[in-house]
Write a protein that holds these residues in place. Sequence first.
Motif, PDB file in Angstrom:
ATOM      1  N   ALA A   1       0.826  -1.210   0.000  1.00  0.00           N
ATOM      2  CA  ALA A   1       0.000   0.000   0.000  1.00  0.00           C
ATOM      3  C   ALA A   1       0.859   1.257   0.000  1.00  0.00           C
ATOM      4  O   ALA A   1       0.527   2.249  -0.671  1.00  0.00           O
ATOM      5  N   LEU A   2       1.965   1.236   0.740  1.00  0.00           N
ATOM      6  CA  LEU A   2       2.851   2.401   0.779  1.00  0.00           C
ATOM      7  C   LEU A   2       3.480   2.655  -0.587  1.00  0.00           C
ATOM      8  O   LEU A   2       3.572   3.813  -1.040  1.00  0.00           O
ATOM      9  N   LEU A   3       3.917   1.608  -1.264  1.00  0.00           N
ATOM     10  CA  LEU A   3       4.494   1.770  -2.595  1.00  0.00           C
ATOM     11  C   LEU A   3       3.442   2.276  -3.587  1.00  0.00           C
ATOM     12  O   LEU A   3       3.757   3.056  -4.492  1.00  0.00           O
ATOM     13  N   GLY A   4       2.205   1.823  -3.413  1.00  0.00           N
ATOM     14  CA  GLY A   4       1.146   2.326  -4.278  1.00  0.00           C
ATOM     15  C   GLY A   4       0.872   3.802  -4.051  1.00  0.00           C
ATOM     16  O   GLY A   4       0.574   4.541  -4.996  1.00  0.00           O
ATOM     17  N   ARG A   5       0.990   4.235  -2.803  1.00  0.00           N
ATOM     18  CA  ARG A   5       0.764   5.635  -2.472  1.00  0.00           C
ATOM     19  C   ARG A   5       1.955   6.506  -2.835  1.00  0.00           C
ATOM     20  O   ARG A   5       1.794   7.650  -3.278  1.00  0.00           O
ATOM     21  N   ARG A   6       3.164   5.978  -2.607  1.00  0.00           N
ATOM     22  CA  ARG A   6       4.383   6.751  -2.854  1.00  0.00           C
ATOM     23  C   ARG A   6       5.308   5.978  -3.803  1.00  0.00           C
ATOM     24  O   ARG A   6       6.310   5.398  -3.374  1.00  0.00           O
ATOM     25  N   PRO A   7       4.978   5.930  -5.080  1.00  0.00           N
ATOM     26  CA  PRO A   7       5.773   5.130  -6.035  1.00  0.00           C
ATOM     27  C   PRO A   7       7.212   5.603  -6.165  1.00  0.00           C
ATOM     28  O   PRO A   7       8.060   4.842  -6.652  1.00  0.00           O
ATOM     29  N   GLU A   8       7.514   6.831  -5.721  1.00  0.00           N
ATOM     30  CA  GLU A   8       8.900   7.311  -5.774  1.00  0.00           C
ATOM     31  C   GLU A   8       9.814   6.541  -4.824  1.00  0.00           C
ATOM     32  O   GLU A   8      11.051   6.637  -4.917  1.00  0.00           O
ATOM     33  N   LEU A   9       9.224   5.770  -3.906  1.00  0.00           N
ATOM     34  CA  LEU A   9      10.023   4.937  -3.007  1.00  0.00           C
ATOM     35  C   LEU A   9      10.519   3.659  -3.689  1.00  0.00           C
ATOM     36  O   LEU A   9      11.339   2.942  -3.120  1.00  0.00           O
ATOM     37  N   ARG A  10      10.027   3.405  -4.870  1.00  0.00           N
ATOM     38  CA  ARG A  10      10.455   2.212  -5.601  1.00  0.00           C
ATOM     39  C   ARG A  10      11.960   2.275  -5.862  1.00  0.00           C
ATOM     40  O   ARG A  10      12.485   3.269  -6.362  1.00  0.00           O
ATOM     41  N   GLY A  11      12.655   1.227  -5.489  1.00  0.00           N
ATOM     42  CA  GLY A  11      14.100   1.180  -5.632  1.00  0.00           C
ATOM     43  C   GLY A  11      14.855   1.779  -4.464  1.00  0.00           C
ATOM     44  O   GLY A  11      16.081   1.652  -4.387  1.00  0.00           O
ATOM     45  N   ARG A  12      14.154   2.425  -3.550  1.00  0.00           N
ATOM     46  CA  ARG A  12      14.799   3.084  -2.404  1.00  0.00           C
ATOM     47  C   ARG A  12      14.449   2.420  -1.086  1.00  0.00           C
ATOM     48  O   ARG A  12      15.220   2.492  -0.126  1.00  0.00           O
ATOM     49  N   LEU A  13      13.289   1.805  -1.016  1.00  0.00           N
ATOM     50  CA  LEU A  13      12.794   1.216   0.232  1.00  0.00           C
ATOM     51  C   LEU A  13      13.083  -0.280   0.233  1.00  0.00           C
ATOM     52  O   LEU A  13      12.889  -0.955  -0.782  1.00  0.00           O
ATOM     53  N   ARG A  14      13.527  -0.788   1.370  1.00  0.00           N
ATOM     54  CA  ARG A  14      13.698  -2.239   1.517  1.00  0.00           C
ATOM     55  C   ARG A  14      13.250  -2.656   2.919  1.00  0.00           C
ATOM     56  O   ARG A  14      13.678  -2.076   3.913  1.00  0.00           O
ATOM     57  N   PHE A  15      12.385  -3.644   2.943  1.00  0.00           N
ATOM     58  CA  PHE A  15      11.916  -4.211   4.212  1.00  0.00           C
ATOM     59  C   PHE A  15      12.542  -5.584   4.381  1.00  0.00           C
ATOM     60  O   PHE A  15      12.331  -6.477   3.565  1.00  0.00           O
ATOM     61  N   ARG A  16      13.321  -5.746   5.446  1.00  0.00           N
ATOM     62  CA  ARG A  16      13.961  -7.027   5.755  1.00  0.00           C
ATOM     63  C   ARG A  16      13.203  -7.693   6.897  1.00  0.00           C
ATOM     64  O   ARG A  16      13.133  -7.165   8.009  1.00  0.00           O
ATOM     65  N   LEU A  17      12.643  -8.854   6.614  1.00  0.00           N
ATOM     66  CA  LEU A  17      11.855  -9.599   7.589  1.00  0.00           C
ATOM     67  C   LEU A  17      12.608 -10.855   7.990  1.00  0.00           C
ATOM     68  O   LEU A  17      12.725 -11.805   7.216  1.00  0.00           O
ATOM     69  N   VAL A  18      13.153 -10.842   9.208  1.00  0.00           N
ATOM     70  CA  VAL A  18      13.812 -12.019   9.774  1.00  0.00           C
ATOM     71  C   VAL A  18      12.742 -12.777  10.553  1.00  0.00           C
ATOM     72  O   VAL A  18      12.261 -12.307  11.589  1.00  0.00           O
ATOM     73  N   CYS A  19      12.361 -13.935  10.046  1.00  0.00           N
ATOM     74  CA  CYS A  19      11.170 -14.606  10.561  1.00  0.00           C
ATOM     75  C   CYS A  19      11.411 -16.110  10.658  1.00  0.00           C
ATOM     76  O   CYS A  19      10.973 -16.886   9.800  1.00  0.00           O
TER      77      CYS A  19
END
Length: 307
Positions: A22-40
């Motif tokens: 949803a965040l990428l859909g709202r703020r597409p300029e974050l594409r290529g800049r945002l990374r979520f690392r999930l250690v699970c």
Amino acid sequence: MLSVERLDYAKAPVQKVEAIAALLGRRPELRGRLRFRLVCPPPEAGITSYDTTRQLLERRISEVNRAWGGGGWQPIEYLPRSLPFTEVIDHYLAADVFWVTSLQDGMNLTAKEFVAAQRAANRSGVLVLSRHTGAASQLGTAALLTDPHSPADLVDTLHQALTLAPEERRIRLERLADLLGHHHLADWAADITTAIRSHGDPRRGPQDPDRSHSSDTDAPAAGRFPVGGRGGRLRGARQGPGMGTHVLASSCGARVSRPAVTGPAGRLRCTHGNDLVDRGLFGVFLANHFNHGLVAGRRSSCCRCLP
């Protein structure tokens, strides 16, 4: 952004993935800049009740990465395994945002580990913390609180964390460290177990946790301290100049409350032959981590070892 949590629907891992999309859909300029690392890491072997959560989580991660990834970049990095604590510290230090979205949780130790690691390294990471965690009552005035039951709130709070000014990030982290203080985990656990023992028998008032399991034969000899609840003793512990208060525990559950000792705490042993470890605010962990590795016997510095 980083989350470190076991695979559990109560940790809301799928809701995190939906919020990223949803965040990428709202703020597409974050594409290529945002990374979520999930250690699970997965639950214990043989537990199948979380299979549905795992399957849904992995399917949604693949779908979001396919929809938004490209050019060697993917928004979600999924690590479905346990990591050595030294590696977890590396992840804590690399994170700009630590994200806790539990639907219901207790103390949530990882949030506190993140704060301790960031403060020790003079970093300014942001803690986004579910208001339904026990840690929120202690850290809520400095963390960014979020409601995992509200998809819109998850996205809004995450966006706020990513756009905080550097000075506000620094102030919030310093405040978090102050709120965290130096209250030892073993002290917290001892308070809880003492309250439980006292509550179980209304004729008994509050007891000193160091005395609740002692007997005449447990009286400390010179230079030795009783191990609560196990009848063991420290070997070679003694008062030294300039030493602070420590709470020590061994992997077998033997516990020593508040002795002052000379030398590194991690090298002391109980009579069962197990190394005793410092329960301080991850000072032992961090000091040895930055000196290229942990000393053997110090990796159990969490409340898992308590009786």
